[in-house]
Scaffold this motif. Structure first.
Motif, PDB file in Angstrom:
ATOM      1  N   LEU A  96       0.832  -1.205   0.000  1.00  0.00           N
ATOM      2  CA  LEU A  96       0.000   0.000   0.000  1.00  0.00           C
ATOM      3  C   LEU A  96       0.865   1.253   0.000  1.00  0.00           C
ATOM      4  CD1 LEU A  96      -2.884   1.252   0.238  1.00  0.00           C
ATOM      5  CD2 LEU A  96      -2.604   1.095   2.715  1.00  0.00           C
ATOM      6  N   GLU A  97       1.876   1.265   0.853  1.00  0.00           N
ATOM      7  CA  GLU A  97       2.745   2.438   0.954  1.00  0.00           C
ATOM      8  C   GLU A  97       3.620   2.629  -0.287  1.00  0.00           C
ATOM      9  OE1 GLU A  97       4.679   1.777   4.737  1.00  0.00           O
ATOM     10  OE2 GLU A  97       3.039   2.787   5.803  1.00  0.00           O
ATOM     11  N   SER A  98       3.852   1.559  -1.040  1.00  0.00           N
ATOM     12  CA  SER A  98       4.680   1.664  -2.239  1.00  0.00           C
ATOM     13  C   SER A  98       3.942   2.324  -3.409  1.00  0.00           C
ATOM     14  CB  SER A  98       5.184   0.285  -2.674  1.00  0.00           C
ATOM     15  OG  SER A  98       4.158  -0.456  -3.296  1.00  0.00           O
ATOM     16  N   ARG A  99       2.644   2.367  -3.331  1.00  0.00           N
ATOM     17  CA  ARG A  99       1.871   2.967  -4.429  1.00  0.00           C
ATOM     18  C   ARG A  99       2.018   4.484  -4.378  1.00  0.00           C
ATOM     19  NH1 ARG A  99      -1.545  -0.271  -7.433  1.00  0.00           N
ATOM     20  NH2 ARG A  99      -2.383   1.642  -8.290  1.00  0.00           N
ATOM     21  N   LYS A 100       2.327   5.072  -5.495  1.00  0.00           N
ATOM     22  CA  LYS A 100       2.501   6.529  -5.567  1.00  0.00           C
ATOM     23  C   LYS A 100       1.156   7.234  -5.767  1.00  0.00           C
ATOM     24  CE  LYS A 100       6.988   6.211  -5.458  1.00  0.00           C
ATOM     25  NZ  LYS A 100       7.374   5.585  -4.238  1.00  0.00           N
ATOM     26  N   GLN A 101       0.239   6.587  -6.483  1.00  0.00           N
ATOM     27  CA  GLN A 101      -1.067   7.194  -6.731  1.00  0.00           C
ATOM     28  C   GLN A 101      -2.123   6.100  -6.835  1.00  0.00           C
ATOM     29  OE1 GLN A 101      -1.094   9.265 -10.478  1.00  0.00           O
ATOM     30  NE2 GLN A 101       0.293   7.806 -11.436  1.00  0.00           N
ATOM     31  N   HIS A 102      -3.376   6.507  -6.785  1.00  0.00           N
ATOM     32  CA  HIS A 102      -4.520   5.591  -6.867  1.00  0.00           C
ATOM     33  C   HIS A 102      -4.420   4.471  -5.838  1.00  0.00           C
ATOM     34  CE1 HIS A 102      -5.440   7.767 -10.490  1.00  0.00           C
ATOM     35  NE2 HIS A 102      -4.295   7.387 -11.045  1.00  0.00           N
ATOM     36  N   LYS A 103      -4.147   4.858  -4.605  1.00  0.00           N
ATOM     37  CA  LYS A 103      -4.011   3.869  -3.544  1.00  0.00           C
ATOM     38  C   LYS A 103      -5.386   3.315  -3.158  1.00  0.00           C
ATOM     39  CE  LYS A 103       0.081   5.836  -1.406  1.00  0.00           C
ATOM     40  NZ  LYS A 103       0.908   5.563  -0.257  1.00  0.00           N
ATOM     41  N   PRO A 104      -5.444   2.014  -2.883  1.00  0.00           N
ATOM     42  CA  PRO A 104      -6.696   1.466  -2.347  1.00  0.00           C
ATOM     43  C   PRO A 104      -6.889   1.961  -0.917  1.00  0.00           C
ATOM     44  CG  PRO A 104      -4.984  -0.202  -2.310  1.00  0.00           C
ATOM     45  CD  PRO A 104      -4.408   1.004  -3.006  1.00  0.00           C
ATOM     46  N   LYS A 105      -8.057   1.777  -0.377  1.00  0.00           N
ATOM     47  CA  LYS A 105      -8.345   2.255   0.979  1.00  0.00           C
ATOM     48  C   LYS A 105      -7.679   1.410   2.053  1.00  0.00           C
ATOM     49  CE  LYS A 105     -12.687   4.416  -0.202  1.00  0.00           C
ATOM     50  NZ  LYS A 105     -14.135   4.395  -0.099  1.00  0.00           N
ATOM     51  N   ASN A 106      -7.330   0.155   1.729  1.00  0.00           N
ATOM     52  CA  ASN A 106      -6.800  -0.726   2.754  1.00  0.00           C
ATOM     53  C   ASN A 106      -5.999  -1.855   2.110  1.00  0.00           C
ATOM     54  OD1 ASN A 106      -6.369  -1.727   5.361  1.00  0.00           O
ATOM     55  ND2 ASN A 106      -8.519  -1.467   5.942  1.00  0.00           N
ATOM     56  N   ASN A 107      -5.490  -2.754   2.959  1.00  0.00           N
ATOM     57  CA  ASN A 107      -4.763  -3.923   2.483  1.00  0.00           C
ATOM     58  C   ASN A 107      -5.249  -5.165   3.219  1.00  0.00           C
ATOM     59  OD1 ASN A 107      -2.639  -4.783   4.674  1.00  0.00           O
ATOM     60  ND2 ASN A 107      -2.626  -2.545   4.663  1.00  0.00           N
ATOM     61  N   ALA A 108      -5.118  -6.295   2.574  1.00  0.00           N
ATOM     62  CA  ALA A 108      -5.672  -7.548   3.089  1.00  0.00           C
ATOM     63  C   ALA A 108      -5.088  -7.950   4.441  1.00  0.00           C
ATOM     64  CB  ALA A 108      -5.459  -8.662   2.063  1.00  0.00           C
ATOM     65  N   MET A 109      -3.791  -7.892   4.582  1.00  0.00           N
ATOM     66  CA  MET A 109      -3.160  -8.369   5.821  1.00  0.00           C
ATOM     67  C   MET A 109      -3.576  -7.543   7.039  1.00  0.00           C
ATOM     68  SD  MET A 109      -1.690 -11.085   4.850  1.00  0.00           S
ATOM     69  CE  MET A 109      -0.556 -11.585   6.119  1.00  0.00           C
ATOM     70  N   ASP A 110      -3.588  -6.220   6.903  1.00  0.00           N
ATOM     71  CA  ASP A 110      -3.996  -5.378   8.037  1.00  0.00           C
ATOM     72  C   ASP A 110      -5.482  -5.525   8.349  1.00  0.00           C
ATOM     73  OD1 ASP A 110      -1.430  -4.500   8.444  1.00  0.00           O
ATOM     74  OD2 ASP A 110      -1.736  -2.512   7.572  1.00  0.00           O
ATOM     75  N   MET A 111      -6.296  -5.680   7.318  1.00  0.00           N
ATOM     76  CA  MET A 111      -7.721  -5.889   7.552  1.00  0.00           C
ATOM     77  C   MET A 111      -7.949  -7.178   8.345  1.00  0.00           C
ATOM     78  SD  MET A 111      -9.648  -4.775   4.018  1.00  0.00           S
ATOM     79  CE  MET A 111     -11.301  -5.037   4.650  1.00  0.00           C
ATOM     80  N   ALA A 112      -7.245  -8.232   7.972  1.00  0.00           N
ATOM     81  CA  ALA A 112      -7.396  -9.510   8.670  1.00  0.00           C
ATOM     82  C   ALA A 112      -7.015  -9.368  10.139  1.00  0.00           C
ATOM     83  CB  ALA A 112      -6.552 -10.593   7.994  1.00  0.00           C
ATOM     84  N   VAL A 113      -5.893  -8.713  10.416  1.00  0.00           N
ATOM     85  CA  VAL A 113      -5.458  -8.511  11.800  1.00  0.00           C
ATOM     86  C   VAL A 113      -6.503  -7.707  12.581  1.00  0.00           C
ATOM     87  CG1 VAL A 113      -3.742  -7.348  13.259  1.00  0.00           C
ATOM     88  CG2 VAL A 113      -2.995  -8.754  11.330  1.00  0.00           C
ATOM     89  N   ALA A 114      -7.014  -6.646  11.970  1.00  0.00           N
ATOM     90  CA  ALA A 114      -8.020  -5.806  12.635  1.00  0.00           C
ATOM     91  C   ALA A 114      -9.291  -6.587  12.939  1.00  0.00           C
ATOM     92  CB  ALA A 114      -8.335  -4.583  11.774  1.00  0.00           C
ATOM     93  N   MET A 115      -9.599  -7.577  12.120  1.00  0.00           N
ATOM     94  CA  MET A 115     -10.788  -8.397  12.316  1.00  0.00           C
ATOM     95  C   MET A 115     -10.542  -9.554  13.288  1.00  0.00           C
ATOM     96  SD  MET A 115     -11.942  -8.608   8.312  1.00  0.00           S
ATOM     97  CE  MET A 115     -13.348  -9.699   8.573  1.00  0.00           C
ATOM     98  N   GLY A 116      -9.286  -9.793  13.630  1.00  0.00           N
ATOM     99  CA  GLY A 116      -8.963 -10.896  14.527  1.00  0.00           C
ATOM    100  C   GLY A 116      -8.964 -12.255  13.832  1.00  0.00           C
TER     101      GLY A 116
END
Length: 186
Positions: A96-116
């Protein structure tokens, strides 16, 4: 601010929904008893909260296995297609951080962690596919081996032509038809 607790009413609604899904798809968990699973759920409110997160993002979680060694029931997202509320995400924060433009709102790995929950591995994805036909129109990110991720890639799977395929893509890519599926041990 989001709390990781469900109201008593939502707990009751979710347990009923999970029970109905369990009874409707007995082929996923032959020789298992809903009563035992419900008892474990009622004594693990954090796990119930995670299952609710899976549900509200479109995952349709269901019990798919029982681990005798750890006395744990295993839930997977069993929605026909990759969960709608978890699509259009790249693989992880680095991507996600590597994208210079048109970034998505989130990433799969962090979403999974946030969901437990944990993102499915390729092996788990193949186990899921033995229970039915999933991701016939979509695809799902799966845990990527370190050697691939270190080179900037990530892997995803889908089912086409009655075959499960594993593909690669740049981890920073994201598509409207690609999300991720999760697992939860109870």
């Amino acid at each position: 601010m989001k709390t990781n607790q469900l109201t008593a009413q939502r707990q009751e609604e979710l347990l009923q929904l999970l029970k109905e899904r369990f009874e409707k798809h007995m082929n996923r968990h032959e020789e298992m008893s809903w009563t035992q699973i419900q008892t474990k759920l009622e004594t693990n409110p954090q796990k119930l909260w995670s299952l609710n997160e899976m549900e509200i993002t479109g995952g349709e979680p269901d019990v798919v296995a029982y681990d005798k060694e750890t006395d744990a029931y295993i839930f997977f997202d069993c929605s026909a297609e990759s969960p709608k509320g978890r699509r259009s995400v790249c693989y992880d924060l680095e991507a996600l951080e590597s994208r210079k433009q048109h970034k998505p709102k989130n990433n799969a790995m962090d979403m999974a962690v946030a969901m437990g929950i944990e993102i499915l591995s390729e092996a788990q994805y193949r186990e899921l596919q033995r229970l039915g036909d999933f991701d016939m129109k979509t695809s799902s990110w799966v845990k990527t081996p370190v050697a691939i991720r270190e080179r900037g890639g990530a892997i995803f799977c889908d089912r086409r032509y009655d075959t499960v395929f594993v593909y690669h893509n740049g981890a920073e890519s994201y598509y409207a038809a690609r999300g991720f599926r999760g697992s939860l041990k109870l």
